[in-house]
Every structure is written in C-alpha cells, then in structure tokens.
Enzyme design. Structure first.
Site, PDB file in Angstrom:
ATOM      1  N   LYS A 114       1.200  39.670  -3.982  1.00 40.86           N
ATOM      2  CA  LYS A 114      -0.139  39.271  -4.413  1.00 40.86           C
ATOM      3  C   LYS A 114      -1.159  40.332  -4.026  1.00 40.86           C
ATOM      4  O   LYS A 114      -0.829  41.355  -3.408  1.00 40.86           O
ATOM      5  CB  LYS A 114      -0.478  37.909  -3.820  1.00 40.86           C
ATOM      6  CG  LYS A 114       0.543  36.821  -4.208  1.00 40.86           C
ATOM      7  CD  LYS A 114       0.003  35.444  -4.010  1.00 40.86           C
ATOM      8  CE  LYS A 114      -0.976  35.095  -5.109  1.00 40.86           C
ATOM      9  NZ  LYS A 114      -1.433  33.685  -5.031  1.00 40.86           N
ATOM     10  N   GLU A 160       1.442  40.579  -8.787  1.00 41.57           N
ATOM     11  CA  GLU A 160       0.160  40.151  -9.335  1.00 41.57           C
ATOM     12  C   GLU A 160      -0.649  41.374  -9.748  1.00 41.57           C
ATOM     13  O   GLU A 160      -0.798  42.317  -8.970  1.00 41.57           O
ATOM     14  CB  GLU A 160      -0.605  39.340  -8.287  1.00 41.57           C
ATOM     15  CG  GLU A 160      -1.959  38.835  -8.748  1.00 41.57           C
ATOM     16  CD  GLU A 160      -2.642  38.012  -7.673  1.00 41.57           C
ATOM     17  OE1 GLU A 160      -2.344  36.808  -7.577  1.00 41.57           O
ATOM     18  OE2 GLU A 160      -3.456  38.582  -6.917  1.00 41.57           O
ATOM     19  N   LYS A 182       0.424  25.208  -4.010  1.00 40.95           N
ATOM     20  CA  LYS A 182      -0.774  24.491  -3.561  1.00 40.95           C
ATOM     21  C   LYS A 182      -0.479  22.993  -3.549  1.00 40.95           C
ATOM     22  O   LYS A 182      -0.960  22.226  -4.382  1.00 40.95           O
ATOM     23  CB  LYS A 182      -1.950  24.826  -4.472  1.00 40.95           C
ATOM     24  CG  LYS A 182      -2.342  26.298  -4.389  1.00 40.95           C
ATOM     25  CD  LYS A 182      -3.450  26.653  -5.365  1.00 40.95           C
ATOM     26  CE  LYS A 182      -3.787  28.135  -5.276  1.00 40.95           C
ATOM     27  NZ  LYS A 182      -4.814  28.530  -6.266  1.00 40.95           N
ATOM     28  N   ARG A 191       0.815  -1.213   0.000  1.00 40.93           N
ATOM     29  CA  ARG A 191       0.000   0.000   0.000  1.00 40.93           C
ATOM     30  C   ARG A 191       0.848   1.263   0.000  1.00 40.93           C
ATOM     31  O   ARG A 191       0.565   2.228  -0.743  1.00 40.93           O
ATOM     32  CB  ARG A 191      -0.958  -0.014   1.208  1.00 40.93           C
ATOM     33  CG  ARG A 191      -1.847   1.216   1.339  1.00 40.93           C
ATOM     34  CD  ARG A 191      -2.468   1.691   0.038  1.00 40.93           C
ATOM     35  NE  ARG A 191      -3.082   0.631  -0.732  1.00 40.93           N
ATOM     36  CZ  ARG A 191      -3.253   0.666  -2.046  1.00 40.93           C
ATOM     37  NH1 ARG A 191      -2.825   1.698  -2.748  1.00 40.93           N
ATOM     38  NH2 ARG A 191      -3.826  -0.327  -2.678  1.00 40.93           N
TER      39      ARG A 191
END
Length: 311
Positions: free
Chosen positions: A196, A227, A164, A129
């Site tokens: 940003k 940005e 992310k 697994r």
C-alpha cells in the site's frame, strides 16, 4: 512468472433463494465454524449478555411456561447468521424446538418468517437479543453486498470486501459478504502481499523495489498486489510483475486509462470511496475487481424481530 488468469466477462443475475438445510439454517456458503466452535462463540456472547442469569425473566416468567414465537424480517433483505441464532436458543435450553423457514442466502420480502421457535418461555426471552444481534448484523452485510453486486450486473467487475471488519468477527462478516454474492479479499495479513501507499513511502516510493522484495520473502505462488495512485506507478507495477494492480481513488476516466495501460498483464482492482451511486460507473471502466470497505464497516443492520404468537 505466472499470474492469476484473466476472468472472462460474465453476466450476473440477482441471487435466487437457495435450498435450506432446515436443521442448521445454512446454505452452500462455507460457514466458517464447526458446530462446536459456533456454540463456543455464541455461548461467550450469551454470557456477555447475562442470558444465563436473566434477572427480569427469572423473576417474572414461571419456569414451566411454554410459548411459541417467530423470527420475522421487518424489511426485505438477504438473510445471514441463522446458524448462530439457532445455537443461541438451543444453548439456553435444548428443549426449544426450531423450524427454519429460510436458509442463509435467501432473499426475503418484508414480513417473511425466518424461523419458528417454541418451548420454555424463559429460554426464548433470554436468547432473543443475542440471536437477533447476530442475524441483524450479518443480514445487514449480506443485504448491502447484494445491492452492490446487483449494481454491477452484466459488467466484468466482481465485488470484494476488505479487512475493515469488527475485531473478532472477521470470519463471520466475510461469510456474510459471500452470502450476499460478494467475494473475499485476503482474510488476513499473511494471506497475500498487498503493498500500500505507506509501504511504498517506507521504500522511498520505489514500486519496482517493493515488488522485488515482496517476491523474495513471499511464499512461492503468493499473489502480490500493489496500490497505485498514478499511471506512472501502474506502469512500474506491471513491468515489475505485480499480479494485481490496485487503482486507488481514481475517477472512471482514469480507471479506464489504467485498465488500457495494464492491457491484461495483471488483474485490476478499483478501491477508495466506492458507493452505490458510483460503483456502476467504476465497473464500466473495465476493472476486474472492486473492493468496498463499506460492506463491513458501514452496513446498516437489517430490521429483524422476534414476535410471540398468542393465537
């Protein structure tokens, strides 16, 4: 003030299968861990899974039983994560024999054998697994990345990831992006300046002042990116000396206009809501870079299985 050189337009061909290191499963992608660090990470996941005290396997499978199995791709894709799978089997029992059929970076068809393993059955079952989890997750990212790269072939644009990522797995997930033919954006908050919208809000919307403060505090030569959501912000960012203009959530028409406005004085990057359906049109706007959060936050796992061989 020096800025990153404007890259020349290039044509992109789909990635070809790469030579394998048959002992490690790696291709030329700068695997992010040393063998010791890789083993430490994999051991922690085996311990999380209880693999060293697998009550089902210990109860049912005789200690002296030996078997053979093959790791198979159930679907076509780009493989990533074989070094981790190899480590999982070897940590369970160093007597497990492995033969790697396809290195990281290989594009495989459905049904392709990735790795053959043989040895103590208990080790094969208990490592299964963890080995597959790493392979499925990273191969899924590499496969999705390759689809985006293929979608912008023969354009000027490069495909980049974002931050992310799964906490604790960023280095591996960004490695998988490279395996799929993409490129990495900054690895962490200290690698580059990215101003940003919320940073600008804290500065009262003053793009020029934000860039000036960033230049004052950043290390010499560090890239400064800002940005922008409008042509006015783009104009202010270029005039203030930003290295990269991030064009956020713009239509292809708006992107084309902003690329013309920048006119090579900075690199341009498109971001926000990029999908496989829209990425080609975005690339054809003339932007240099397209950052895609979905590469790591929404990539489906590639279907990979361990099949025991009885013949």
């Amino acid at each position: 003030m020096s800025r990153p050189a404007q890259p020349a337009p290039t044509e992109r061909a789909p990635a070809a299968p790469l030579p394998a290191d048959r002992s490690t499963g790696t291709g030329p992608f700068d695997f992010p861990f040393t063998p010791t660090a890789c083993d430490a990470l994999v051991r922690s996941t085996l311990e999380e899974d209880g693999a060293f005290a697998d009550v089902t396997t210990l109860a049912i499978v005789p200690a002296d039983r030996q078997d053979r199995a093959v790791v198979v791709a159930r679907r076509a894709g780009v493989i990533a994560g074989l070094p981790l799978a190899i480590s999982a089997f070897r940590l369970l029992n160093p007597h497990v024999a492995l033969h790697v059929e396809a290195a990281d970076g290989t594009r495989v068809a459905a049904g392709a054998a990735l790795m053959r393993v043989s040895g103590p059955t208990r080790a094969l079952l208990s490592a299964e697994r963890v080995a597959l989890n790493f392979l499925q997750r990273l191969s899924g990212i590499a496969t999705l990345t390759a689809r985006y790269v293929d979608a912008v072939a023969r354009t000027h644009a490069r495909i980049l990831d974002t931050r992310k990522t799964t906490p604790g797995l960023r280095a591996l997930e960004k490695y998988a992006v490279r395996v799929g033919g993409g490129e990495n954006h900054r690895l962490s908050l200290h690698d580059a300046v990215l101003i940003k919208d919320n940073h600008l809000a804290a500065m009262g919307g003053d793009v020029a002042a934000a860039i000036a403060r960033a230049r004052e505090h950043a290390a010499p030569g560090m890239v400064v990116e800002v940005e922008c959501e409008s042509a006015d912000q783009v104009r202010a960012g270029v005039e203030a000396g930003a290295d990269i203009i991030l064009l956020d959530n713009m239509s292809p028409t708006q992107l084309s206009a902003c690329v013309a406005l920048v006119h090579g004085r900075a690199l341009t990057e498109a971001s926000g809501g990029v999908t496989l359906d829209t990425v080609r049109a975005i690339a054809e706007s003339g932007v240099d870079r397209i950052s895609v959060g979905a590469l790591t936050h929404s990539a489906p796992a590639l279907d990979i299985a361990l099949d025991f061989q009885t013949d």
